[in-house]
Enzyme design. Structure first.
Site, PDB file in Angstrom:
ATOM      1  N   LYS A 259      41.094  66.444  16.978  1.00  0.00           N
ATOM      2  CA  LYS A 259      41.419  65.013  17.036  1.00  0.00           C
ATOM      3  C   LYS A 259      42.266  64.772  18.285  1.00  0.00           C
ATOM      4  O   LYS A 259      43.030  65.648  18.681  1.00  0.00           O
ATOM      5  CB  LYS A 259      42.266  64.621  15.813  1.00  0.00           C
ATOM      6  CG  LYS A 259      41.544  64.642  14.484  1.00  0.00           C
ATOM      7  CD  LYS A 259      42.526  64.269  13.375  1.00  0.00           C
ATOM      8  CE  LYS A 259      41.896  64.379  11.999  1.00  0.00           C
ATOM      9  NZ  LYS A 259      40.827  63.404  11.750  1.00  0.00           N
ATOM     10  N   ARG A 334      35.420  67.530   2.780  1.00  0.00           N
ATOM     11  CA  ARG A 334      34.269  67.698   1.884  1.00  0.00           C
ATOM     12  C   ARG A 334      33.941  69.175   1.680  1.00  0.00           C
ATOM     13  O   ARG A 334      33.415  69.558   0.635  1.00  0.00           O
ATOM     14  CB  ARG A 334      33.070  66.911   2.442  1.00  0.00           C
ATOM     15  CG  ARG A 334      32.564  67.364   3.778  1.00  0.00           C
ATOM     16  CD  ARG A 334      31.703  66.316   4.472  1.00  0.00           C
ATOM     17  NE  ARG A 334      32.509  65.252   5.074  1.00  0.00           N
ATOM     18  CZ  ARG A 334      32.003  64.200   5.720  1.00  0.00           C
ATOM     19  NH1 ARG A 334      30.687  64.049   5.830  1.00  0.00           N
ATOM     20  NH2 ARG A 334      32.791  63.278   6.233  1.00  0.00           N
TER      21      ARG A 334
HETATM   22  N1  BES Z   1      41.392  63.399   7.248  1.00  0.00           N
HETATM   23  C1  BES Z   1      40.345  62.769   7.941  1.00  0.00           C
HETATM   24  C2  BES Z   1      40.101  61.327   7.500  1.00  0.00           C
HETATM   25  C3  BES Z   1      41.219  60.347   7.751  1.00  0.00           C
HETATM   26  C4  BES Z   1      41.187  59.538   8.855  1.00  0.00           C
HETATM   27  C5  BES Z   1      42.236  60.173   6.839  1.00  0.00           C
HETATM   28  C6  BES Z   1      42.170  58.603   9.061  1.00  0.00           C
HETATM   29  C7  BES Z   1      43.228  59.245   7.047  1.00  0.00           C
HETATM   30  C8  BES Z   1      43.187  58.454   8.163  1.00  0.00           C
HETATM   31  C9  BES Z   1      39.026  63.520   7.739  1.00  0.00           C
HETATM   32  O1  BES Z   1      39.139  64.883   7.550  1.00  0.00           O
HETATM   33  C10 BES Z   1      38.183  63.310   8.946  1.00  0.00           C
HETATM   34  O2  BES Z   1      38.598  63.687   9.997  1.00  0.00           O
HETATM   35  N2  BES Z   1      37.031  62.688   8.763  1.00  0.00           N
HETATM   36  C11 BES Z   1      36.148  62.398   9.827  1.00  0.00           C
HETATM   37  C12 BES Z   1      34.740  62.713   9.355  1.00  0.00           C
HETATM   38  C13 BES Z   1      33.705  62.673  10.449  1.00  0.00           C
HETATM   39  C14 BES Z   1      33.932  63.814  11.405  1.00  0.00           C
HETATM   40  C15 BES Z   1      32.340  62.759   9.830  1.00  0.00           C
HETATM   41  C16 BES Z   1      36.255  60.933  10.190  1.00  0.00           C
HETATM   42  O3  BES Z   1      36.399  60.100   9.307  1.00  0.00           O
HETATM   43  O4  BES Z   1      36.244  60.631  11.368  1.00  0.00           O
HETATM   44 ZN    ZN Z   2      39.176  65.991   9.337  1.00  0.00          ZN
END
Ligand code: BES
Ligand code: ZN
Ligand code: ZN
Length: 479
Positions: A259, A334
């Site tokens: 990220k 997931r």
């Molecule tokens: N922990 C994050 C989701 C999240 C984002 C929680 C903002 C709280 C605030 C999760 O693990 C993630 O990074 N999800 C990705 C999935 C994508 C790569 C398919 C997302 O939502 O961008």
């Molecule tokens: Zn994530």
């Protein structure tokens, strides 16, 4: 730090007092007010100033004219918010306790105000070197209302304590809360509340071949844990258990699909918000001795890049035996939830509910105002859950869950991939999870409401503990 709500039979003339009154109707007034004060208050109410605070130096005397809305749960929410405002006022004047007397006829009104006040009084001072100096003065909130039983008041007191626990866990950074420390916190809460908590260590997790949890953990220098909590009272009304599953990513860097640090990584200590719901709802259920058999499962690890981290393109054999092509290591939630959902099958559960800060897509869709949900539970169960959500004002937004979304996670080289396309991200995440279930199941994506960057009334700032009260309410009133 805690705040206690308790039922009182009467108010006294030394403690700060809040009277919830009824406008229009001829209120008899109260011995606490002089005739002049009553005239003044009535004039304020007529001028639409619905909260009048009189400073009697050793105490505050407050008259509140509640905003009665079209539905009771909305009136309660308005009262919670007033509770939060008055909490700040009481602390400003260094008051230690307050009694709330309800003469308005709004059923449960005083208790709702007390709940908002207690939740608003939460502080996270643990990590300041001078934490005690910043401590709020308010510690005790008395409820004087015939329409709330001692049990009603104690139940709200318990759910507030449970929410405090959840907020503490979410607010603790990775430096203070890794997977092992999270599972130890659950064991401590289990001892206090009376539920069982068994923790599987890395060797056990390996022996069970929990491939999803182990894959995410590969980039970590800390071991993963898998916590199994159980509350099984003799008088349980359900034959088949309810199972709660919580995403316990104690920190999410995204892994090799890193990220960007500045905006999206800063608050990723909160990626165990779902785990906090599962563990702290157990705490509330056990503390309140609810007659229901409930199990909670928390797979936990951090998600980091490292020499040995799982990489985009890897194919992982999950605990279920299914294979997953990893195309984004940031879709890690997931991966670990899937193993826990598979584990849940052994209980032949009545209903499984999972809680997770799973997708940015869910947060983008509803913001901080609600919780995205989807699943295969019956319409009757969904209705009860939505009702619980309204009652505590943690509202559910059910998303479509059509078969077509499942096609988006098909892979060329494995049973499925861990991401869908650019659209419907919250739903394709749900579809991924569904593949590991064979029972009635609901998925709750709390990415938008688990952590707030700016204060929102009694929800405060930072970890909110969202869904702890909702789940406890569901088991007390609707399960
Ligand atoms: N922990 C994050 C989701 C999240 C984002 C929680 C903002 C709280 C605030 C999760 O693990 C993630 O990074 N999800 C990705 C999935 C994508 C790569 C398919 C997302 O939502 O961008
Ligand atoms: Zn994530
Ligand atoms: Zn995550």
């Amino acid at each position: 730090m805690t705040t206690t709500i308790r039922k009182e039979s009467a108010s006294d003339n030394k403690t700060s007092l809040i009277l919830i009154l009824k406008n229009g109707k001829d209120w008899k007034g109260h011995v606490a007010f002089t005739t002049d004060e009553i005239i003044y208050i009535k004039k304020q109410f007529a001028d639409k100033n619905n909260t009048v605070v009189l400073n009697q130096l050793n105490r505050l005397l407050v008259a509140h004219n509640p905003e009665v809305k079209s539905e009771v749960y909305k009136t309660h929410e308005a009262l919670r918010k007033v509770g939060n405002t008055l909490c700040m006022e009481l602390n400003k004047h260094k008051m230690k306790s307050v009694s709330i007397v309800d003469e308005s006829g709004v059923k449960g009104g005083a208790l709702a105000m007390a709940e908002g006040m207690a939740l608003g009084n939460y502080q996270f001072n643990e990590l300041f070197s001078n934490g005690t100096a910043k401590k709020n003065s308010l510690t005790t909130i008395g409820v004087v209302a015939k329409d709330s039983s001692k049990e009603d008041v104690e139940f709200i007191n318990i759910t507030v304590q449970a929410t405090y626990h959840a907020r503490d866990l979410i607010n603790l950074p990775l430096s203070h809360l890794n997977a092992v420390q999270l599972s130890k916190a659950f064991q401590k809460m289990g001892k206090e509340a009376g539920f069982k908590c068994t923790v599987l260590n890395k060797a056990k997790i390996q022996s069970f071949k929990m491939g999803g949890l182990l894959a995410v953990n590969k980039g970590s220098i800390d071991p993963p844990t898998f916590s199994v909590m159980e509350w099984k009272p003799r008088n349980a009304k359900n034959k088949k258990p309810y199972v709660l599953v919580g995403k316990g990513v104690v920190y999410d860097t995204g892994g090799l699909s890193l990220k960007p640090t500045a905006n999206s990584m800063d608050f990723m200590k909160s990626d165990m918000g779902g785990a906090a719901v599962a563990g702290c709802a157990m705490y509330a259920i056990a503390k309140a001795k609810l007659p229901v058999h409930v199990i909670a499962l928390v797979p936990a690890t951090d998600n980091r890049p490292d020499g040995n981290a799982y990489v985009p393109g890897d194919v992982i054999k999950m605990y279920s035996g299914a294979t997953v092509e990893v195309l984004n290591t940031d879709a890690e939630g997931r991966m670990i939830l899937a193993d826990a959902l598979t584990w849940a099958k052994r209980y032949k559960p009545q209903l499984v509910m999972d809680f997770a800060t799973l997708t940015g897509a869910a947060a983008a869709a509803v913001g901080q105002y609600g919780i995205v949900c989807m699943g295969t539970a019956s319409e009757a169960t969904k209705d009860k859950l939505k009702q619980s959500g309204n009652e505590v004002y943690e509202r559910l937004a059910e998303f479509p869950f059509w078969d077509e979304y499942d096609e988006l996670i098909k892979s060329d080289i494995a049973d499925m991939k861990n991401i869908g396309g650019p659209y419907g991200g919250a739903i394709t995440a749900g579809k991924f999870l569904q593949r590991f279930t064979d029972y009635d199941w609901m998925h709750f994506d709390i990415a938008g409401s688990a952590f707030l960057k700016a204060p929102d009334s009694y929800r405060g700032k930072n970890g909110t503990g969202t869904m702890v009260r909702m789940v406890a309410n569901f088991f007390r009133h609707h399960a």
